[in-house]
Design a protein around this motif. Structure first.
Motif, PDB file in Angstrom:
ATOM      1  N   SER A 155       0.902  -1.258   0.003  1.00 42.89           N
ATOM      2  CA  SER A 155      -0.063  -0.106   0.140  1.00 42.89           C
ATOM      3  C   SER A 155       0.909   1.473   0.017  1.00 42.89           C
ATOM      4  O   SER A 155       0.456   2.402  -0.667  1.00 42.89           O
ATOM      5  CB  SER A 155      -0.782  -0.192   1.080  1.00 42.89           C
ATOM      6  OG  SER A 155      -0.338   0.239   2.552  1.00 42.89           O
ATOM      7  N   TRP A 156       2.052   1.076   0.730  1.00 42.71           N
ATOM      8  CA  TRP A 156       3.045   2.482   0.404  1.00 42.71           C
ATOM      9  C   TRP A 156       3.191   2.727  -0.905  1.00 42.71           C
ATOM     10  O   TRP A 156       3.219   3.742  -1.133  1.00 42.71           O
ATOM     11  CB  TRP A 156       4.352   2.052   1.301  1.00 42.71           C
ATOM     12  CG  TRP A 156       4.437   1.917   2.564  1.00 42.71           C
ATOM     13  CD1 TRP A 156       3.298   2.199   3.556  1.00 42.71           C
ATOM     14  CD2 TRP A 156       5.137   1.063   3.462  1.00 42.71           C
ATOM     15  NE1 TRP A 156       3.548   2.123   4.896  1.00 42.71           N
ATOM     16  CE2 TRP A 156       4.631   1.363   4.655  1.00 42.71           C
ATOM     17  CE3 TRP A 156       6.314   0.447   3.401  1.00 42.71           C
ATOM     18  CZ2 TRP A 156       5.272   0.589   5.850  1.00 42.71           C
ATOM     19  CZ3 TRP A 156       7.032  -0.062   4.189  1.00 42.71           C
ATOM     20  CH2 TRP A 156       6.703   0.179   5.549  1.00 42.71           C
ATOM     21  N   ALA A 185       1.597   6.137  -2.768  1.00 44.25           N
ATOM     22  CA  ALA A 185       2.445   7.252  -3.179  1.00 44.25           C
ATOM     23  C   ALA A 185       2.138   7.112  -4.933  1.00 44.25           C
ATOM     24  O   ALA A 185       2.266   8.367  -5.238  1.00 44.25           O
ATOM     25  CB  ALA A 185       4.049   6.595  -3.368  1.00 44.25           C
ATOM     26  N   LEU A 186       1.882   6.146  -5.691  1.00 40.22           N
ATOM     27  CA  LEU A 186       1.625   6.519  -6.858  1.00 40.22           C
ATOM     28  C   LEU A 186       0.426   7.335  -7.067  1.00 40.22           C
ATOM     29  O   LEU A 186       0.115   8.358  -7.949  1.00 40.22           O
ATOM     30  CB  LEU A 186       1.369   5.081  -7.781  1.00 40.22           C
ATOM     31  CG  LEU A 186       2.702   4.553  -7.879  1.00 40.22           C
ATOM     32  CD1 LEU A 186       2.310   2.914  -8.486  1.00 40.22           C
ATOM     33  CD2 LEU A 186       3.672   4.943  -9.055  1.00 40.22           C
ATOM     34  N   ILE A 193      10.863  -4.296  -1.164  1.00 38.95           N
ATOM     35  CA  ILE A 193       9.638  -4.362  -2.065  1.00 38.95           C
ATOM     36  C   ILE A 193      10.291  -4.219  -3.482  1.00 38.95           C
ATOM     37  O   ILE A 193      11.001  -3.545  -4.031  1.00 38.95           O
ATOM     38  CB  ILE A 193       8.859  -2.997  -1.846  1.00 38.95           C
ATOM     39  CG1 ILE A 193       8.458  -2.797  -0.553  1.00 38.95           C
ATOM     40  CG2 ILE A 193       7.805  -2.869  -2.694  1.00 38.95           C
ATOM     41  CD1 ILE A 193       7.720  -1.635  -0.005  1.00 38.95           C
ATOM     42  N   ARG A 194       9.642  -5.160  -4.375  1.00 37.39           N
ATOM     43  CA  ARG A 194       9.899  -5.197  -5.843  1.00 37.39           C
ATOM     44  C   ARG A 194       8.581  -4.988  -6.219  1.00 37.39           C
ATOM     45  O   ARG A 194       7.532  -5.816  -6.136  1.00 37.39           O
ATOM     46  CB  ARG A 194      10.583  -6.659  -6.031  1.00 37.39           C
ATOM     47  CG  ARG A 194      12.159  -6.884  -5.506  1.00 37.39           C
ATOM     48  CD  ARG A 194      12.634  -8.375  -5.621  1.00 37.39           C
ATOM     49  NE  ARG A 194      13.889  -8.366  -5.387  1.00 37.39           N
ATOM     50  CZ  ARG A 194      14.197  -8.740  -3.983  1.00 37.39           C
ATOM     51  NH1 ARG A 194      13.305  -8.668  -3.096  1.00 37.39           N
ATOM     52  NH2 ARG A 194      15.768  -8.688  -3.769  1.00 37.39           N
ATOM     53  N   ALA A 217      10.393   7.700  -4.645  1.00 37.09           N
ATOM     54  CA  ALA A 217      11.101   8.379  -3.777  1.00 37.09           C
ATOM     55  C   ALA A 217      10.382   8.505  -2.276  1.00 37.09           C
ATOM     56  O   ALA A 217      10.770   8.384  -1.362  1.00 37.09           O
ATOM     57  CB  ALA A 217      11.505   9.560  -4.092  1.00 37.09           C
ATOM     58  N   GLU A 218       9.068   8.727  -2.722  1.00 36.05           N
ATOM     59  CA  GLU A 218       8.038   8.804  -1.529  1.00 36.05           C
ATOM     60  C   GLU A 218       8.191   7.596  -0.794  1.00 36.05           C
ATOM     61  O   GLU A 218       7.731   7.268   0.529  1.00 36.05           O
ATOM     62  CB  GLU A 218       6.619   9.229  -1.934  1.00 36.05           C
ATOM     63  CG  GLU A 218       5.763   9.496  -0.554  1.00 36.05           C
ATOM     64  CD  GLU A 218       4.491   9.836  -1.120  1.00 36.05           C
ATOM     65  OE1 GLU A 218       3.415   9.261  -0.560  1.00 36.05           O
ATOM     66  OE2 GLU A 218       4.289  10.964  -1.685  1.00 36.05           O
ATOM     67  N   LEU A 219       7.932   6.688  -1.509  1.00 34.22           N
ATOM     68  CA  LEU A 219       7.711   5.051  -0.979  1.00 34.22           C
ATOM     69  C   LEU A 219       8.905   4.942  -0.354  1.00 34.22           C
ATOM     70  O   LEU A 219       8.970   4.307   0.846  1.00 34.22           O
ATOM     71  CB  LEU A 219       7.967   3.966  -2.039  1.00 34.22           C
ATOM     72  CG  LEU A 219       8.250   2.915  -1.855  1.00 34.22           C
ATOM     73  CD1 LEU A 219       7.173   1.925  -0.903  1.00 34.22           C
ATOM     74  CD2 LEU A 219       8.271   1.836  -3.145  1.00 34.22           C
ATOM     75  N   MET A 220      10.271   5.186  -0.597  1.00 36.18           N
ATOM     76  CA  MET A 220      11.538   4.758   0.236  1.00 36.18           C
ATOM     77  C   MET A 220      11.289   5.846   1.559  1.00 36.18           C
ATOM     78  O   MET A 220      11.654   5.310   2.515  1.00 36.18           O
ATOM     79  CB  MET A 220      12.875   5.393  -0.692  1.00 36.18           C
ATOM     80  CG  MET A 220      12.981   4.292  -1.597  1.00 36.18           C
ATOM     81  SD  MET A 220      14.796   4.605  -2.349  1.00 36.18           S
ATOM     82  CE  MET A 220      14.492   6.172  -3.306  1.00 36.18           C
TER      83      MET A 220
END
Length: 212
Positions: free
Chosen positions: A117-118, A122-123, A159-160, A183-186
């Motif tokens: 969900s992260w 983010a997308l 996460i892949r 970048a937001e995911l990281m």
């Protein structure tokens, strides 16, 4: 930083305009100052054309050296002939992210779903239009024994994922929101708080770890 364009050997010297434009839009992404991003060699056997970025999430912990809490890479693939596995699109984003997390989180049965969900959130928050998303979330726990028993346990989440960015009617793709979502995911994965609404994001010093 100049994002490198790479073509698979045998494809010829003419790089498609839509791919050049997509790579330029990657370079236009604005990232948080905690993200240190640079180009990296792209794989040349997956698709005729590819470009890739790598990044670290680096924060000041008060020690002598900043701490790297997460790392990742984003690869943009392009096949002018299209690919059925890509939902019929001609572009594909391929992502890998690894982040340090609290050891207690590893045993949380919801970690995989939350990690996925992260990415999707983010997308969506960056209005990155996409289709045919797929991926996996892996949890890794490390414990030390014997002569290393005093070292604290560590945990990471990996996460892949891959997805097809939607192109416009002329086949062009704006990759900028996809890079910013990565970048937001990281940042989310390592536990950084979101940037408050209305606060400007300082552009990252991209490419500072190597030549452009």
């Amino acid at each position: 930083m100049v994002v490198r364009e790479e073509a698979r050997p045998g494809t010829g010297s003419a790089v498609p305009d839509v791919f050049r434009a997509a790579v330029a839009s990657m370079h236009a992404a604005v990232l948080r100052p905690e993200i240190f991003c640079e180009e990296m060699p792209a794989p040349q056997r997956i698709a005729p054309y590819a470009s890739a970025l790598s990044a670290d999430v680096t924060v000041d912990t008060g020690a002598n050296e900043p701490a790297d809490l997460g790392t990742g890479r984003l690869i943009l693939l392009h096949d002018p002939e299209g690919n059925e596995a890509w939902g019929g699109g001609t572009f594909r984003c391929v992502l890998y992210t690894r982040a340090e997390v609290e050891v207690d989180l590893i045993s949380d049965p919801m970690l995989g779903e939350v990690g996925w969900s992260w990415l999707t959130e983010a997308l969506e928050s960056h209005e990155a239009d996409y289709l045919a998303a797929s991926g996996s979330v892996t949890r890794v726990a490390t414990e030390s024994f014997g002569g290393m028993a005093e070292e604290a346990a560590t945990a990471q989440v990996e996460i892949r994922a891959s997805w097809t960015p939607r192109a416009d009617e002329n086949g062009y793709v704006d990759v900028r929101p996809h890079v910013e979502a990565w970048a937001e995911l990281m940042c989310t994965a390592v536990g950084l708080p979101p940037v408050p609404e209305g606060v400007a994001v300082i552009p990252s010093r991209r490419g500072q770890r190597g030549p452009a």
